[in-house]
Design an enzyme around this catalytic site. Structure first.
Site, PDB file in Angstrom:
ATOM      1  CG  HIS A   1      36.810  28.979  37.239  1.00 52.33           C
ATOM      2  ND1 HIS A   1      36.352  29.485  38.433  1.00 52.33           N
ATOM      3  CD2 HIS A   1      37.049  30.052  36.441  1.00 52.33           C
ATOM      4  CE1 HIS A   1      36.291  30.799  38.354  1.00 52.33           C
ATOM      5  NE2 HIS A   1      36.716  31.173  37.157  1.00 52.33           N
ATOM      6  NE  ARG A   2      38.811  32.018  40.199  1.00 50.14           N
ATOM      7  CZ  ARG A   2      38.184  32.648  41.170  1.00 50.14           C
ATOM      8  NH1 ARG A   2      38.620  32.527  42.415  1.00 50.14           N
ATOM      9  NH2 ARG A   2      37.136  33.426  40.927  1.00 50.14           N
TER      10      ARG A   2
ATOM     11  CD  GLU B   1      39.474  31.395  34.328  1.00 52.86           C
ATOM     12  OE1 GLU B   1      39.162  32.587  34.307  1.00 52.86           O
ATOM     13  OE2 GLU B   1      39.879  30.822  35.381  1.00 52.86           O
TER      14      GLU B   1
ATOM     15  CG  ASP C   1      41.698  34.496  37.003  1.00 51.42           C
ATOM     16  OD1 ASP C   1      40.812  34.909  36.246  1.00 51.42           O
ATOM     17  OD2 ASP C   1      41.535  33.544  37.806  1.00 51.42           O
TER      18      ASP C   1
ATOM     19  CG  HIS D   1      40.471  35.733  40.858  1.00 50.71           C
ATOM     20  ND1 HIS D   1      39.863  36.697  41.637  1.00 50.71           N
ATOM     21  CD2 HIS D   1      39.597  35.454  39.861  1.00 50.71           C
ATOM     22  CE1 HIS D   1      38.664  36.972  41.130  1.00 50.71           C
ATOM     23  NE2 HIS D   1      38.484  36.231  40.051  1.00 50.71           N
TER      24      HIS D   1
ATOM     25  CD  GLU E   1      38.872  36.901  33.896  1.00 48.32           C
ATOM     26  OE1 GLU E   1      38.548  35.797  34.386  1.00 48.32           O
ATOM     27  OE2 GLU E   1      38.411  37.990  34.289  1.00 48.32           O
TER      28      GLU E   1
ATOM     29  CE  LYS F   1      39.869  37.911  37.134  1.00 52.84           C
ATOM     30  NZ  LYS F   1      38.404  38.089  37.052  1.00 52.84           N
TER      31      LYS F   1
ATOM     32  CG  ASP G   1      35.114  27.295  41.032  1.00 49.67           C
ATOM     33  OD1 ASP G   1      36.061  27.824  40.448  1.00 49.67           O
ATOM     34  OD2 ASP G   1      34.106  27.932  41.435  1.00 49.67           O
TER      35      ASP G   1
HETATM   36  O1  G3P Z   1      36.018  32.346  33.101  1.00 52.59           O
HETATM   37  C1  G3P Z   1      35.549  33.554  33.525  1.00 52.59           C
HETATM   38  C2  G3P Z   1      35.524  33.697  34.995  1.00 52.59           C
HETATM   39  O2  G3P Z   1      36.720  33.220  35.514  1.00 52.59           O
HETATM   40  C3  G3P Z   1      35.286  35.109  35.379  1.00 52.59           C
HETATM   41  O3  G3P Z   1      35.158  35.314  36.756  1.00 52.59           O
HETATM   42  O4  G3P Z   1      36.026  36.264  38.835  1.00 52.59           O
HETATM   43  O5  G3P Z   1      36.203  33.849  38.441  1.00 52.59           O
HETATM   44  O6  G3P Z   1      37.647  35.428  37.177  1.00 52.59           O
HETATM   45  P1  G3P Z   1      36.314  35.192  37.828  1.00 52.59           P
HETATM   46 CA    CA Z   2      38.817  34.114  35.682  1.00 55.90          CA
END
Ligand code: G3P
Ligand code: CA
Length: 245
Positions: free
Chosen positions: A11-12, A38, A40, A53, A113, A115, A234
């Protein structure tokens, strides 16, 4: 039959292990053996999709204010690494192109993603064009997801083949909506724990379920037991080791 290991997604790039959404975090994910990341997407004043993000620079960089008010050139003087640890000073906010090229070259799948789409004119077109370009360069496993379902429907009109997913906010336990637009539903991880029947229903419709953001081994194993097809964390090192990857 053994349940299949879910798709494991940094994640990120792995925001508890490296500064989120930077080249350093994606390199880290690749180095530890993650097969998916993943990220953003926001957009600069001069219309360049960048990997960040928040809609503002304040939380994760040395800059201030909305990213849509600065040009890509302005972003070069902004540090996106030192908030995490001094040794990451000098990391920049990367362009989406740079991150896609790094990950595609490494054969790593990417969940993009989009945003705050309403802040930006033409974001969907630019992201669809970039992802489409990566497909033509042999990329596999490129997804696009968003909490903004209208934006996802627009992505579908721009690219008939791109795998797409709807994100749902925490607390939305019913996430299955029969819909031809998407291949995946992406709820908060507690939703399928509360309603495993929704996972079953999604599978009956031929859809994947990807959940966010799972940061303990106990929760990782619980959502896998609930039958989800993928999860973001994460803590990708923990995620991989929990499933012996
Ligand atoms: O993978 C989805 C998740 O990243 C959504 O929440 O706020 O971390 O972008 P956020
Ligand atoms: Ca995200």
């Amino acid at each position: 039959m053994q349940p299949q290991t879910p798709i494991l997604i940094a994640h990120r790039g792995g925001s508890l292990e490296a500064p989120e959404n930077t080249m350093a975090s994606f390199r880290h994910a690749i180095e530890i053996g993650a097969r998916y990341v993943e990220l953003d997407v926001q957009m600069t004043r001069d219309g360049v999709p960048v990997v960040l993000h928040d809609p503002t620079l304040d939380r994760t960089t040395t800059g201030k204010g909305p990213v849509r008010d600065v040009t890509l050139a302005d972003l070069q003087s902004v540090d996106a690494g030192s908030h995490f640890a001094p040794r990451f000073a000098g990391e920049h906010v990367p362009t989406l192109r740079d991150v896609l090229e790094l990950c595609v070259e490494a054969g790593v799948g990417i969940v993009t993603e989009i945003k705050d789409v309403r802040l930006y004119i033409g974001m969907e077109e630019k992201v669809a064009a970039l992802l489409g370009e990566m497909w033509t360069r042999g990329a596999e496993n490129l997804w696009c997801i968003s909490f903004d379902h209208a934006a996802i429907r627009k992505m579908r009109t721009l690219d008939g083949a791109l795998p797409l997913g709807y994100l749902y906010p925490p607390g939305q336990e019913e996430f299955v909506v029969p819909d031809d637009t998407v291949q995946a539903y992406c709820p908060h991880y507690q939703s399928p724990l509360a309603r495993p029947d929704q996972v079953q229903r999604a599978h009956e419709l031929g859809k994947f379920v990807f959940v966010y953001t799972v940061n303990t081994a106990e929760d990782m194993l619980a959502v896998a037991e609930a039958g989800v097809d993928g999860m973001v964390s994460d803590r990708p090192t923990l995620l991989l080791s929990t499933f012996n990857r």
